[in-house]
Motif scaffolding. Structure first.
Motif, PDB file in Angstrom:
ATOM      1  N   GLN A   1      -1.095 -14.532  -2.868  1.00 43.82           N
ATOM      2  CA  GLN A   1      -0.509 -13.886  -4.041  1.00 43.82           C
ATOM      3  C   GLN A   1      -0.329 -12.409  -3.755  1.00 43.82           C
ATOM      4  N   ILE A   2       0.467 -11.779  -4.611  1.00 43.17           N
ATOM      5  CA  ILE A   2       0.730 -10.347  -4.497  1.00 43.17           C
ATOM      6  C   ILE A   2       0.864  -9.806  -5.918  1.00 43.17           C
ATOM      7  N   GLN A   3       0.591  -8.546  -6.092  1.00 45.23           N
ATOM      8  CA  GLN A   3       0.702  -7.909  -7.403  1.00 45.23           C
ATOM      9  C   GLN A   3       2.119  -7.395  -7.600  1.00 45.23           C
ATOM     10  N   SER A   4       2.711  -7.731  -8.752  1.00 45.02           N
ATOM     11  CA  SER A   4       4.040  -7.218  -9.070  1.00 45.02           C
ATOM     12  C   SER A   4       3.916  -5.769  -9.538  1.00 45.02           C
ATOM     13  N   ILE A   5       5.048  -5.106  -9.667  1.00 35.86           N
ATOM     14  CA  ILE A   5       5.005  -3.717 -10.130  1.00 35.86           C
ATOM     15  C   ILE A   5       4.677  -3.633 -11.615  1.00 35.86           C
ATOM     16  N   SER A   6       4.675  -4.787 -12.303  1.00 30.40           N
ATOM     17  CA  SER A   6       4.234  -4.793 -13.707  1.00 30.40           C
ATOM     18  C   SER A   6       2.783  -5.265 -13.820  1.00 30.40           C
TER      19      SER A   6
ATOM     20  N   THR B   1       1.342  -7.983 -12.775  1.00 32.89           N
ATOM     21  CA  THR B   1       1.097  -9.410 -12.913  1.00 32.89           C
ATOM     22  C   THR B   1       0.990 -10.033 -11.518  1.00 32.89           C
ATOM     23  N   VAL B   2       0.511 -11.256 -11.475  1.00 33.59           N
ATOM     24  CA  VAL B   2       0.314 -11.954 -10.210  1.00 33.59           C
ATOM     25  C   VAL B   2       1.565 -12.755  -9.855  1.00 33.59           C
ATOM     26  N   ILE B   3       2.052 -12.567  -8.653  1.00 35.83           N
ATOM     27  CA  ILE B   3       3.103 -13.420  -8.118  1.00 35.83           C
ATOM     28  C   ILE B   3       2.432 -14.342  -7.117  1.00 35.83           C
ATOM     29  N   THR B   4       2.381 -15.635  -7.438  1.00 39.43           N
ATOM     30  CA  THR B   4       1.810 -16.618  -6.530  1.00 39.43           C
ATOM     31  C   THR B   4       2.858 -16.921  -5.475  1.00 39.43           C
ATOM     32  N   LEU B   5       2.487 -16.756  -4.217  1.00 46.48           N
ATOM     33  CA  LEU B   5       3.480 -16.820  -3.157  1.00 46.48           C
ATOM     34  C   LEU B   5       3.840 -18.225  -2.711  1.00 46.48           C
ATOM     35  N   ASP B   6       3.416 -19.235  -3.458  1.00 47.00           N
ATOM     36  CA  ASP B   6       3.927 -20.573  -3.157  1.00 47.00           C
ATOM     37  C   ASP B   6       5.421 -20.641  -3.465  1.00 47.00           C
TER      38      ASP B   6
ATOM     39  N   ARG C   1      12.295 -20.806  -9.081  1.00 46.51           N
ATOM     40  CA  ARG C   1      11.735 -20.755 -10.431  1.00 46.51           C
ATOM     41  C   ARG C   1      11.632 -19.305 -10.862  1.00 46.51           C
ATOM     42  N   VAL C   2      11.536 -19.099 -12.156  1.00 48.28           N
ATOM     43  CA  VAL C   2      11.272 -17.751 -12.654  1.00 48.28           C
ATOM     44  C   VAL C   2       9.760 -17.557 -12.698  1.00 48.28           C
ATOM     45  N   ILE C   3       9.332 -16.343 -12.591  1.00 48.74           N
ATOM     46  CA  ILE C   3       7.907 -16.018 -12.677  1.00 48.74           C
ATOM     47  C   ILE C   3       7.630 -15.690 -14.143  1.00 48.74           C
ATOM     48  N   PRO C   4       6.787 -16.471 -14.796  1.00 58.28           N
ATOM     49  CA  PRO C   4       6.601 -16.295 -16.238  1.00 58.28           C
ATOM     50  C   PRO C   4       5.938 -14.969 -16.602  1.00 58.28           C
ATOM     51  N   LEU C   5       6.286 -14.486 -17.773  1.00 61.17           N
ATOM     52  CA  LEU C   5       5.664 -13.262 -18.287  1.00 61.17           C
ATOM     53  C   LEU C   5       4.165 -13.415 -18.445  1.00 61.17           C
ATOM     54  N   ALA C   6       3.712 -14.600 -18.714  1.00 60.84           N
ATOM     55  CA  ALA C   6       2.289 -14.819 -18.982  1.00 60.84           C
ATOM     56  C   ALA C   6       1.457 -14.933 -17.716  1.00 60.84           C
ATOM     57  N   SER C   7       2.007 -14.535 -16.556  1.00 60.42           N
ATOM     58  CA  SER C   7       1.234 -14.576 -15.322  1.00 60.42           C
ATOM     59  C   SER C   7      -0.044 -13.762 -15.476  1.00 60.42           C
ATOM     60  N   THR C   8      -1.093 -14.192 -14.839  1.00 56.79           N
ATOM     61  CA  THR C   8      -2.381 -13.517 -14.914  1.00 56.79           C
ATOM     62  C   THR C   8      -2.241 -12.068 -14.471  1.00 56.79           C
ATOM     63  N   LYS C   9      -2.889 -11.180 -15.193  1.00 56.78           N
ATOM     64  CA  LYS C   9      -2.896  -9.771 -14.798  1.00 56.78           C
ATOM     65  C   LYS C   9      -3.793  -9.577 -13.583  1.00 56.78           C
ATOM     66  N   PHE C  10      -3.391  -8.636 -12.731  1.00 56.17           N
ATOM     67  CA  PHE C  10      -4.207  -8.308 -11.558  1.00 56.17           C
ATOM     68  C   PHE C  10      -5.410  -7.511 -11.992  1.00 56.17           C
TER      69      PHE C  10
END
Length: 121
Positions: A71-76, A78-83, A112-121
Protein backbone atom coordinates in the motif's frame (compact mmCIF):
# COMPACT_ATOMS: atom_id res chain seq x y z
CA UNK A 1 7.76 21.59 -15.46
CA UNK A 2 6.08 18.29 -16.27
CA UNK A 3 2.34 17.75 -16.40
CA UNK A 4 2.29 15.72 -13.18
CA UNK A 5 4.29 18.39 -11.34
CA UNK A 6 1.90 21.10 -12.54
CA UNK A 7 -1.02 18.95 -11.39
CA UNK A 8 0.52 18.60 -7.92
CA UNK A 9 0.99 22.37 -7.65
CA UNK A 10 -2.61 22.90 -8.85
CA UNK A 11 -3.77 20.57 -6.07
CA UNK A 12 -2.11 22.87 -3.56
CA UNK A 13 1.08 20.90 -2.96
CA UNK A 14 4.17 23.07 -2.69
CA UNK A 15 6.59 22.74 -5.57
CA UNK A 16 9.45 22.23 -3.09
CA UNK A 17 7.72 19.18 -1.58
CA UNK A 18 7.43 17.60 -5.03
CA UNK A 19 10.98 18.27 -6.22
CA UNK A 20 12.57 15.02 -5.04
CA UNK A 21 9.52 12.79 -5.18
CA UNK A 22 7.89 10.83 -7.94
CA UNK A 23 4.21 11.54 -8.51
CA UNK A 24 2.13 8.41 -9.03
CA UNK A 25 -1.37 8.63 -10.51
CA UNK A 26 -3.75 5.68 -10.28
CA UNK A 27 -6.13 6.49 -13.14
CA UNK A 28 -9.39 4.52 -13.18
CA UNK A 29 -10.53 3.24 -16.57
CA UNK A 30 -13.77 4.48 -18.12
CA UNK A 31 -15.40 1.17 -17.15
CA UNK A 32 -14.35 1.71 -13.53
CA UNK A 33 -16.17 5.05 -13.50
CA UNK A 34 -19.24 3.49 -15.13
CA UNK A 35 -19.38 0.85 -12.38
CA UNK A 36 -18.99 3.54 -9.69
CA UNK A 37 -21.28 6.09 -11.33
CA UNK A 38 -24.06 6.06 -8.77
CA UNK A 39 -21.57 6.79 -6.00
CA UNK A 40 -19.33 9.36 -7.70
CA UNK A 41 -21.55 11.53 -9.88
CA UNK A 42 -23.33 13.12 -6.94
CA UNK A 43 -20.17 14.61 -5.39
CA UNK A 44 -19.89 18.32 -4.75
CA UNK A 45 -16.74 20.20 -5.79
CA UNK A 46 -14.87 19.65 -2.51
CA UNK A 47 -15.72 15.93 -2.42
CA UNK A 48 -14.60 15.48 -6.05
CA UNK A 49 -11.29 17.11 -5.18
CA UNK A 50 -10.78 14.75 -2.23
CA UNK A 51 -11.84 11.78 -4.40
CA UNK A 52 -9.33 12.68 -7.13
CA UNK A 53 -6.51 13.35 -4.63
CA UNK A 54 -7.14 9.86 -3.27
CA UNK A 55 -5.88 8.53 -6.63
CA UNK A 56 -2.55 10.38 -6.44
CA UNK A 57 0.53 9.62 -4.34
CA UNK A 58 3.99 11.08 -4.00
CA UNK A 59 6.88 8.84 -3.12
CA UNK A 60 10.65 8.72 -3.09
CA UNK A 61 10.55 4.93 -3.48
CA UNK A 62 12.10 3.55 -6.66
CA UNK A 63 9.53 2.09 -9.06
CA UNK A 64 10.70 -1.49 -8.41
CA UNK A 65 10.15 -1.10 -4.64
CA UNK A 66 6.82 0.70 -5.11
CA UNK A 67 5.50 -2.12 -7.30
CA UNK A 68 6.28 -4.69 -4.59
CA UNK A 69 4.73 -2.66 -1.76
CA UNK A 70 1.32 -3.54 -0.35
CA UNK A 71 0.00 0.00 0.00
CA UNK A 72 0.94 3.64 -0.33
CA UNK A 73 -0.42 6.85 1.18
CA UNK A 74 -2.34 9.15 -1.16
CA UNK A 75 -1.87 12.90 -1.03
CA UNK A 76 -5.23 13.06 0.77
CA UNK A 77 -3.81 10.76 3.50
CA UNK A 78 -5.91 7.75 2.52
CA UNK A 79 -4.58 4.27 1.81
CA UNK A 80 -4.15 3.10 -1.76
CA UNK A 81 -3.95 -0.70 -1.72
CA UNK A 82 -1.57 -1.61 -4.50
CA UNK A 83 -3.40 -4.73 -5.59
CA UNK A 84 -4.98 -2.30 -8.07
CA UNK A 85 -1.75 -2.43 -10.14
CA UNK A 86 -1.50 -6.23 -10.14
CA UNK A 87 -3.21 -8.85 -12.29
CA UNK A 88 -3.51 -12.48 -11.20
CA UNK A 89 -3.23 -15.19 -13.83
CA UNK A 90 -5.16 -18.47 -13.74
CA UNK A 91 -2.02 -20.28 -12.51
CA UNK A 92 -1.90 -18.03 -9.43
CA UNK A 93 1.04 -15.90 -10.52
CA UNK A 94 0.90 -12.11 -10.43
CA UNK A 95 1.98 -9.55 -12.98
CA UNK A 96 2.43 -5.83 -12.45
CA UNK A 97 0.34 -3.76 -14.85
CA UNK A 98 2.46 -1.53 -17.08
CA UNK A 99 2.82 2.09 -16.06
CA UNK A 100 3.12 5.04 -18.37
CA UNK A 101 6.37 6.80 -17.52
CA UNK A 102 6.35 10.58 -17.22
CA UNK A 103 9.38 12.79 -16.64
CA UNK A 104 8.40 13.16 -12.99
CA UNK A 105 6.27 10.14 -12.21
CA UNK A 106 4.12 7.22 -13.26
CA UNK A 107 0.53 6.72 -14.37
CA UNK A 108 -1.15 3.35 -13.79
CA UNK A 109 -4.48 2.59 -15.47
CA UNK A 110 -6.55 0.72 -12.90
CA UNK A 111 -9.82 -1.22 -13.14
CA UNK A 112 -11.60 0.34 -10.16
CA UNK A 113 -12.00 3.65 -8.40
CA UNK A 114 -10.41 4.09 -5.00
CA UNK A 115 -13.26 4.77 -2.57
CA UNK A 116 -13.38 7.88 -0.43
CA UNK A 117 -13.87 5.71 2.63
CA UNK A 118 -10.38 4.21 2.32
CA UNK A 119 -8.66 3.82 5.68
CA UNK A 120 -6.71 6.87 6.79
CA UNK A 121 -2.96 6.50 7.09
Amino acid sequence: PGVLRRMAVALGLSSSSTERKMIVVFAPSNNAFVRARAETFNYDHQTWRKFLMGHVAMTSLPRSVLEQAGQIQSISNTVITLDCIRTMFSDGTWQIKPAMQASNGLVYKIDRVIPLASTKF
